[in-house]
Design a protein around this motif. Structure first.
Motif, PDB file in Angstrom:
ATOM      1  N   UNK A 402       0.832  -1.203   0.000  1.00 23.48           N
ATOM      2  CA  UNK A 402       0.000   0.000   0.000  1.00 23.48           C
ATOM      3  C   UNK A 402       0.864   1.248   0.000  1.00 23.48           C
ATOM      4  N   UNK A 403       0.226   2.369  -0.225  1.00 26.96           N
ATOM      5  CA  UNK A 403       0.950   3.634  -0.329  1.00 26.96           C
ATOM      6  C   UNK A 403       1.724   3.935   0.947  1.00 26.96           C
ATOM      7  N   UNK A 404       2.868   4.579   0.757  1.00 24.77           N
ATOM      8  CA  UNK A 404       3.734   4.913   1.887  1.00 24.77           C
ATOM      9  C   UNK A 404       2.993   5.743   2.929  1.00 24.77           C
ATOM     10  N   UNK A 405       2.059   6.611   2.469  1.00 24.79           N
ATOM     11  CA  UNK A 405       1.330   7.469   3.400  1.00 24.79           C
ATOM     12  C   UNK A 405       0.548   6.656   4.425  1.00 24.79           C
ATOM     13  N   UNK A 406       0.044   5.492   4.027  1.00 30.67           N
ATOM     14  CA  UNK A 406      -0.815   4.702   4.905  1.00 30.67           C
ATOM     15  C   UNK A 406      -0.039   4.081   6.052  1.00 30.67           C
ATOM     16  N   UNK A 407       1.085   3.389   5.728  1.00 28.03           N
ATOM     17  CA  UNK A 407       1.812   2.781   6.838  1.00 28.03           C
ATOM     18  C   UNK A 407       2.588   3.812   7.637  1.00 28.03           C
ATOM     19  N   UNK A 408       2.923   4.939   7.022  1.00 27.05           N
ATOM     20  CA  UNK A 408       3.563   6.018   7.775  1.00 27.05           C
ATOM     21  C   UNK A 408       2.585   6.601   8.804  1.00 27.05           C
ATOM     22  N   UNK A 409       1.308   6.672   8.462  1.00 26.03           N
ATOM     23  CA  UNK A 409       0.290   7.155   9.387  1.00 26.03           C
ATOM     24  C   UNK A 409       0.186   6.236  10.603  1.00 26.03           C
ATOM     25  N   UNK A 410       0.297   4.932  10.377  1.00 28.96           N
ATOM     26  CA  UNK A 410       0.252   3.979  11.493  1.00 28.96           C
ATOM     27  C   UNK A 410       1.482   4.130  12.392  1.00 28.96           C
ATOM     28  N   UNK A 411       2.631   4.385  11.806  1.00 26.87           N
ATOM     29  CA  UNK A 411       3.830   4.618  12.610  1.00 26.87           C
ATOM     30  C   UNK A 411       3.666   5.869  13.480  1.00 26.87           C
ATOM     31  N   UNK A 412       3.017   6.875  12.941  1.00 31.21           N
ATOM     32  CA  UNK A 412       2.764   8.092  13.716  1.00 31.21           C
ATOM     33  C   UNK A 412       1.807   7.811  14.882  1.00 31.21           C
ATOM     34  N   UNK A 413       0.835   6.939  14.643  1.00 28.66           N
ATOM     35  CA  UNK A 413      -0.072   6.543  15.727  1.00 28.66           C
ATOM     36  C   UNK A 413       0.700   5.838  16.840  1.00 28.66           C
ATOM     37  N   UNK A 414       1.609   4.939  16.467  1.00 28.50           N
ATOM     38  CA  UNK A 414       2.439   4.250  17.465  1.00 28.50           C
ATOM     39  C   UNK A 414       3.293   5.245  18.237  1.00 28.50           C
ATOM     40  N   UNK A 415       3.847   6.223  17.521  1.00 31.55           N
ATOM     41  CA  UNK A 415       4.660   7.260  18.169  1.00 31.55           C
ATOM     42  C   UNK A 415       3.821   8.037  19.183  1.00 31.55           C
ATOM     43  N   UNK A 416       2.596   8.361  18.844  1.00 37.69           N
ATOM     44  CA  UNK A 416       1.697   9.087  19.741  1.00 37.69           C
ATOM     45  C   UNK A 416       1.431   8.272  21.007  1.00 37.69           C
ATOM     46  N   UNK A 417       1.169   6.983  20.848  1.00 39.30           N
ATOM     47  CA  UNK A 417       0.840   6.140  21.998  1.00 39.30           C
ATOM     48  C   UNK A 417       2.039   5.971  22.929  1.00 39.30           C
ATOM     49  N   UNK A 418       3.217   5.766  22.363  1.00 36.94           N
ATOM     50  CA  UNK A 418       4.415   5.635  23.199  1.00 36.94           C
ATOM     51  C   UNK A 418       4.692   6.949  23.923  1.00 36.94           C
ATOM     52  N   UNK A 419       4.482   8.066  23.235  1.00 38.77           N
ATOM     53  CA  UNK A 419       4.690   9.364  23.854  1.00 38.77           C
ATOM     54  C   UNK A 419       3.752   9.627  25.008  1.00 38.77           C
ATOM     55  N   UNK A 420       2.531   9.085  24.947  1.00 33.34           N
ATOM     56  CA  UNK A 420       1.583   9.278  26.042  1.00 33.34           C
ATOM     57  C   UNK A 420       2.045   8.578  27.313  1.00 33.34           C
ATOM     58  N   UNK A 421       2.805   7.513  27.183  1.00 28.67           N
ATOM     59  CA  UNK A 421       3.268   6.780  28.368  1.00 28.67           C
ATOM     60  C   UNK A 421       4.263   7.618  29.154  1.00 28.67           C
ATOM     61  N   UNK A 422       5.203   8.237  28.463  1.00 31.75           N
ATOM     62  CA  UNK A 422       6.246   9.005  29.151  1.00 31.75           C
ATOM     63  C   UNK A 422       5.855  10.449  29.401  1.00 31.75           C
ATOM     64  N   UNK A 423       4.781  10.905  28.724  1.00 29.97           N
ATOM     65  CA  UNK A 423       4.392  12.304  28.855  1.00 29.97           C
ATOM     66  C   UNK A 423       4.992  13.186  27.793  1.00 29.97           C
ATOM     67  N   UNK A 424       5.720  12.603  26.841  1.00 30.89           N
ATOM     68  CA  UNK A 424       6.225  13.404  25.722  1.00 30.89           C
ATOM     69  C   UNK A 424       5.050  13.981  24.936  1.00 30.89           C
TER      70      UNK A 424
END
Length: 442
Positions: A402-424
């Protein structure tokens, strides 16, 4: 964040000493209003002074000054050590409150420390765990979390995610510059490796729950096998009434203890049999309910009797529950055909050290070892699971071409969730969840 707060940092009970904390831009100036003899306010230097509210002497105190940003909160901060009479403490706090200082909310000192970058959110949560730790292992795990072990692992995960996202977005932004995203197996290996690391952290949640809430161990079995005696022997105190008459224990009896440093909630139950009295029948029913809530069940029998003498088969357990067959009264002999995990004597304490070791092994088998980097709590586990799901989606999208934009969006979601744990990445709702169970003054 622009106001000054104060609170008692020690228990509100009579004691030799009490400590009052004042944090904020006005902490030093307002303290000076209560002094007749000035101090030089050298950082981390103690002064013995009298505090006065007008013409009324409050107490003889020791003042300690912490200069911004090298204080616990990252703000100007004064700590007062006074006599531990709650009346004196109330008078000193009232003098500050009457001069514009506000009473601190639960966890507000630690929240200010987080907001000033003195610690991340995992360390802030670890402080609450450290205060409430009820066992040696809980204490050690909380200390490791407070040191930032979990935070550092998550910071490494965020750095890896940022690198993957940056590489992908460079391809999206500059398609004519011949910057290709990492393709094929290398990209998937990096995503899978990151997913495995996050899954390992999420896997510590069951042990984290047990360390925070305690491991429930229930003694059950037929009457007169010595469950109450064994209960007392494990506790090393006479907590339950022991009698040779069946039906002595008619309700569940609970007590907290430690086994190999683990916090244990030990429950003694009524003997399971056909009850003739309605109160005893209720006790048998409660015994069955206790077993269903247990992490570990000790089914107790008599060591000298043949295996078929115990007609009360163990209550069927759930997959996560563990069953140990314990034969008590081994001082009266052990049947040659016994099929128990362990034979013990609550009377002579024969086999009790081995029972402690057996319980410790079974407790350790309930979840991955949390000692290496801490054990995540429910909030952290939920965010990790969401991050793992996003990484799975990213890998699937990549494999599907699939298009790069789609899996890149999922990586950004993962980044958001990990950041919520530490408070970033945080929100007021997350902060409320973290600090609502703190005590005032911390």
């Amino acid at each position: 964040m622009n106001d000054t707060i104060a609170a008692l940092a020690t228990p509100a009970a009579p004691a030799a000493l009490a400590v009052i904390r004042i944090s904020g831009p006005e902490s030093r100036r307002i303290t000076e209003l209560l002094l007749r003899k000035p101090v030089s306010w050298l950082p981390q230097k103690a002064w013995y002074r009298e505090l006065w509210d007008g013409e009324q002497k409050l107490d003889d105190v020791v003042l300690l000054y912490w200069q911004q940003p090298r204080s616990y909160t990252g703000e100007e901060m004064v700590e007062i050590s006074c006599h531990g009479n709650p009346l004196l403490v109330d008078r000193i706090l009232a003098a500050y409150f009457s001069r514009g200082v506000r009473a601190a909310l639960p966890g507000e000192f630690t929240q200010r420390a987080f907001l000033h970058g003195k610690l991340d959110l995992t360390q802030a949560e670890a402080i609450a765990d450290l205060i409430h730790a009820g066992s040696l292992r809980s204490l050690v795990v909380a200390q490791q979390m407070q040191e930032g072990r979990l935070g550092r692992k998550l910071a490494d995960a965020r750095a890896e995610l940022l690198e993957l996202i940056a590489h992908a977005e460079a391809f999206l932004d500059f398609p004519d510059e011949d910057i290709d995203p990492e393709v094929g197996e290398e990209m998937l290996r990096r995503i899978d490796r990151l997913r495995s690391e996050l899954a390992a952290l999420a896997g510590t949640a069951p042990m984290g729950r047990l360390l925070r809430e305690g491991i429930t161990v229930v003694l059950e079995g037929p009457p007169n096998v010595g469950k109450s005696s064994l209960f007392n022997a494990i506790l090393r105190q006479n907590r339950a009434i022991v009698s040779p008459h069946p039906g002595t224990t008619r309700d569940t009896i609970e007590s907290l203890c430690q086994v190999a440093g683990y916090p244990v909630r030990l429950i003694d139950t009524a003997g399971r049999r056909t009850a003739e009295h309605p109160v005893e029948a209720e006790g048998v029913l409660r015994a069955e309910e206790a077993v269903r809530s247990a992490d570990i069940v000790l089914h107790v029998s008599i060591a000298s009797e043949p295996p078929d003498a115990d007609v009360s088969a163990p209550i069927p357990l759930l997959p996560h529950q563990r069953l140990l067959r314990i034969a008590n009264k081994s001082d009266l002999g052990v049947h040659p055909e016994h099929r128990y995990h362990l034979c013990v004597s609550a009377l002579t304490r024969e086999g009790m050290p081995e029972l402690d070791q057996l319980l410790a092994r079974e407790i350790a088998a309930l979840g991955p070892d949390a000692a290496a980097g801490g054990a995540v709590n429910a909030r952290q586990e939920a965010a990790l699971r969401r991050a793992i799901a996003a990484l799975d989606q990213a890998a699937d999208a990549f494999r599907a071409g699939l298009a790069c934009e789609l899996w890149c969006l999922e990586l950004r979601t993962a980044l958001q969730e990990v950041g919520e744990i530490t408070g970033a990445v945080t929100s007021e709702e997350i902060l409320d969840e973290v600090f609502r169970r703190f005590c005032i003054g911390k």
